[in-house]
Design an enzyme around this catalytic site. Structure first.
Site, PDB file in Angstrom:
ATOM      1  N   LYS A 119       9.240 -19.913   5.828  1.00 16.79           N
ATOM      2  CA  LYS A 119       9.923 -19.157   6.786  1.00 16.79           C
ATOM      3  C   LYS A 119       9.356 -17.610   6.552  1.00 16.79           C
ATOM      4  O   LYS A 119      10.172 -16.989   7.010  1.00 16.79           O
ATOM      5  CB  LYS A 119      11.252 -19.374   6.986  1.00 16.79           C
ATOM      6  CG  LYS A 119      11.920 -20.765   6.899  1.00 16.79           C
ATOM      7  CD  LYS A 119      10.927 -21.754   7.792  1.00 16.79           C
ATOM      8  CE  LYS A 119      11.564 -23.056   7.641  1.00 16.79           C
ATOM      9  NZ  LYS A 119      10.727 -24.174   8.387  1.00 16.79           N
ATOM     10  N   LYS A 177       0.817  -1.292  -0.114  1.00 11.31           N
ATOM     11  CA  LYS A 177      -0.031   0.123   0.008  1.00 11.31           C
ATOM     12  C   LYS A 177       0.909   1.200   0.040  1.00 11.31           C
ATOM     13  O   LYS A 177       0.287   2.174  -0.294  1.00 11.31           O
ATOM     14  CB  LYS A 177      -0.768   0.037   1.215  1.00 11.31           C
ATOM     15  CG  LYS A 177      -1.933  -1.068   1.284  1.00 11.31           C
ATOM     16  CD  LYS A 177      -3.163  -0.435   0.246  1.00 11.31           C
ATOM     17  CE  LYS A 177      -4.434  -1.453   0.299  1.00 11.31           C
ATOM     18  NZ  LYS A 177      -5.480  -0.966  -0.386  1.00 11.31           N
ATOM     19  N   SER A 229      -8.682  -0.614   6.463  1.00  8.22           N
ATOM     20  CA  SER A 229      -8.685  -1.735   7.682  1.00  8.22           C
ATOM     21  C   SER A 229      -7.398  -1.763   8.405  1.00  8.22           C
ATOM     22  O   SER A 229      -7.203  -2.541   9.058  1.00  8.22           O
ATOM     23  CB  SER A 229      -9.253  -3.279   7.037  1.00  8.22           C
ATOM     24  OG  SER A 229      -8.308  -3.517   6.051  1.00  8.22           O
ATOM     25  N   ASP A 253     -16.926 -10.894  -4.585  1.00  8.86           N
ATOM     26  CA  ASP A 253     -17.656  -9.863  -5.310  1.00  8.86           C
ATOM     27  C   ASP A 253     -17.156  -9.594  -6.798  1.00  8.86           C
ATOM     28  O   ASP A 253     -17.758  -9.521  -7.826  1.00  8.86           O
ATOM     29  CB  ASP A 253     -17.662  -8.431  -4.589  1.00  8.86           C
ATOM     30  CG  ASP A 253     -16.545  -7.845  -4.352  1.00  8.86           C
ATOM     31  OD1 ASP A 253     -16.109  -6.905  -5.021  1.00  8.86           O
ATOM     32  OD2 ASP A 253     -15.778  -8.434  -3.635  1.00  8.86           O
ATOM     33  N   TYR A 292       2.835   6.124  13.321  1.00 10.40           N
ATOM     34  CA  TYR A 292       3.379   6.774  12.503  1.00 10.40           C
ATOM     35  C   TYR A 292       2.820   8.153  12.505  1.00 10.40           C
ATOM     36  O   TYR A 292       2.847   9.196  11.733  1.00 10.40           O
ATOM     37  CB  TYR A 292       2.929   6.484  11.022  1.00 10.40           C
ATOM     38  CG  TYR A 292       3.747   4.918  10.675  1.00 10.40           C
ATOM     39  CD1 TYR A 292       5.145   5.003  10.649  1.00 10.40           C
ATOM     40  CD2 TYR A 292       3.039   3.776  10.314  1.00 10.40           C
ATOM     41  CE1 TYR A 292       5.749   4.023  10.288  1.00 10.40           C
ATOM     42  CE2 TYR A 292       3.558   2.534  10.081  1.00 10.40           C
ATOM     43  CZ  TYR A 292       5.018   2.584   9.910  1.00 10.40           C
ATOM     44  OH  TYR A 292       5.546   1.641   9.470  1.00 10.40           O
TER      45      TYR A 292
END
Length: 426
Positions: A362, A92, A124, A296, A161
């Protein structure tokens, strides 16, 4: 948010330009291979493994018998784009930094007080952290509307942040209503999590890196193998070479990915990746959870009129994929046809894929990131397609690990639930 009409056109060239713009702020995350996961993706599933699943039902004849034993027999070589190792632990940041860079270049941004009024979004978790980091880097206030059920680590990281966190309900309608109130109160500019051209172009930059890195790695593997393998005795041409994962690669053929599998929530990253593949011959497929209507995009894509599903309410374990596809991503995905199709997987399959990544790779990844791998491992429709369309040569499949942010307590629960019944008995 910058006026969409001022955004660059949604093309591969614009993704390349976005990549140049955000390079100082994001990591070029690694593309990795894993021999075990590639082997599993290329191994037919047994009757016992298919028992009780939707795939067993699909294979049944009218009399209850089946015409084939076991699952499809595809050959896949998996190439993982590890955005779980990106800043804030997810892809993002690419869209967030690109959006901020575009805002900074908007005429009158500073003179009009944009820097002081700040930016706002609803998310979210991963976009929340991404915008909070991008805003802090540029000295801009950030207001983040988060569902009250967001994972605590994501809430803590967003606050860490420096963002102002405001809570809302879990649906997109509830998030957007709170966002609108923040804008009214502060004058902050909206930076949506996915439904804007600047976000789409920023997210698509991971697709460029995946394509380039995979092609380079294949070329290096072929070169290394050629130093060890003599040419065919009959002088028929180049020998087949072996990839690092031990599977045959077509000698003398095109080097590069055949397919990219990417998760789809709001569709910003999927549509960006599709743009990055425009004109390359690489096919792009979206991957979704099937739980409570989370698929959807698949349903809209496959509907007779191709209409976007605008409302989704689901509590799938893949919490980053609970949102409906945005209008801008849909224009790329469906209306322009740059995404070829969609595949979905169950909650159990997502959890099993996550457990495999932890044990065999891992790597720490979140459930949303495991959806494309789950498609490659468990979706028999996709696996049969690979067998049918690529045959013995197999396919080079890029798999996007979109992020790695999750609560450790939730992780422990998922890992245990990801065990098969056989493993539990052992």
């Amino acid at each position: 948010m910058a006026d969409p009409s001022t955004s660059p056109p949604l093309t591969r060239a614009s993704v390349v330009a976005a990549h140049d713009l955000i390079k100082p702020y994001v990591h070029h995350t690694p593309t990795l291979t894993n021999a075990t996961l590639t082997r599993l993706a290329s191994t037919p599933r047994t009757e016992a493994e298919l028992a009780g699943s939707e795939w067993e039902e699909k294979k049944k004849n009218k009399d209850g018998s089946t015409t084939t034993s076991g699952g499809a027999k595809p050959i896949m070589r998996l190439w993982f784009k590890c955005e779980n190792l990106q800043r804030i632990g997810a892809f993002k940041v690419r869209g967030a930094f690109h959006a901020i860079e575009r805002l900074k270049r908007e005429p009158g941004w500073e003179a009009g007080g944009g820097v002081n009024r700040g930016v706002v979004t609803h998310s979210s978790g991963n976009h929340a952290q991404a915008l909070a980091l991008a805003a802090r880097t540029n000295g801009i206030p950030a207001y983040i509307v988060m569902p009250s059920i967001s994972p605590p680590p994501k809430i803590a990281a967003t606050r860490g942040y420096g963002a102002n966190v405001i809570f809302s309900g879990s649906t997109s309608v509830e998030r957007e209503a709170v966002c609108a109130q923040v804008i009214q109160d502060t004058g902050a500019r909206l930076v949506p999590p996915y439904d804007h051209p600047d976000i789409v172009l920023g997210q698509g930059t991971l697709g460029l890196e995946l394509q380039e890195d995979a092609a380079r790695m294949m070329a290096e593997a072929e070169k290394e193998a050629s130093t060890r393998s003599p040419p065919p005795a009959d002088g028929s041409g180049s020998a087949k070479t072996t990839t690092p994962d031990g599977l045959m690669q077509r000698g003398g053929g095109k080097k590069g990915l055949d397919i990219i599998l990417a998760p789809c929530g709001g569709g910003g990253m999927l549509s960006g990746v599709a743009l990055s593949c425009e004109g390359t011959g690489i096919r792009v497929f979206g991957c979704e959870p099937s739980h409570e209507g989370a698929d959807d995009a698949k349903r809209g894509f496959e509907s007779p009129d191709g209409r976007r599903v605008e409302v989704v309410k689901t509590l799938t374990v893949a919490d980053g994929l609970r949102t409906p596809v945005g209008a801008v991503p849909w224009s790329v995905i469906r209306e322009r046809g740059l995404v070829e199709g969609f595949y979905s997987v169950s909650e159990v399959e997502i959890k099993r894929a996550l457990r495999l990544v932890l044990e065999r790779f891992k790597m720490v990844v979140e459930p949303s990131a495991c959806v494309p791998l789950a498609v490659a491992l468990y979706n028999e429709d996709f696996r049969a397609r690979i067998q049918r369309e690529y045959g013995d040569g197999g396919a080079n499949v890029g798999v996007v690990f979109s992020g790695g942010n999750l609560d450790l307590e939730v992780l422990a629960k998922i890992v245990m639930e990801g065990k098969t019944e056989t493993e539990k008995k052992e």
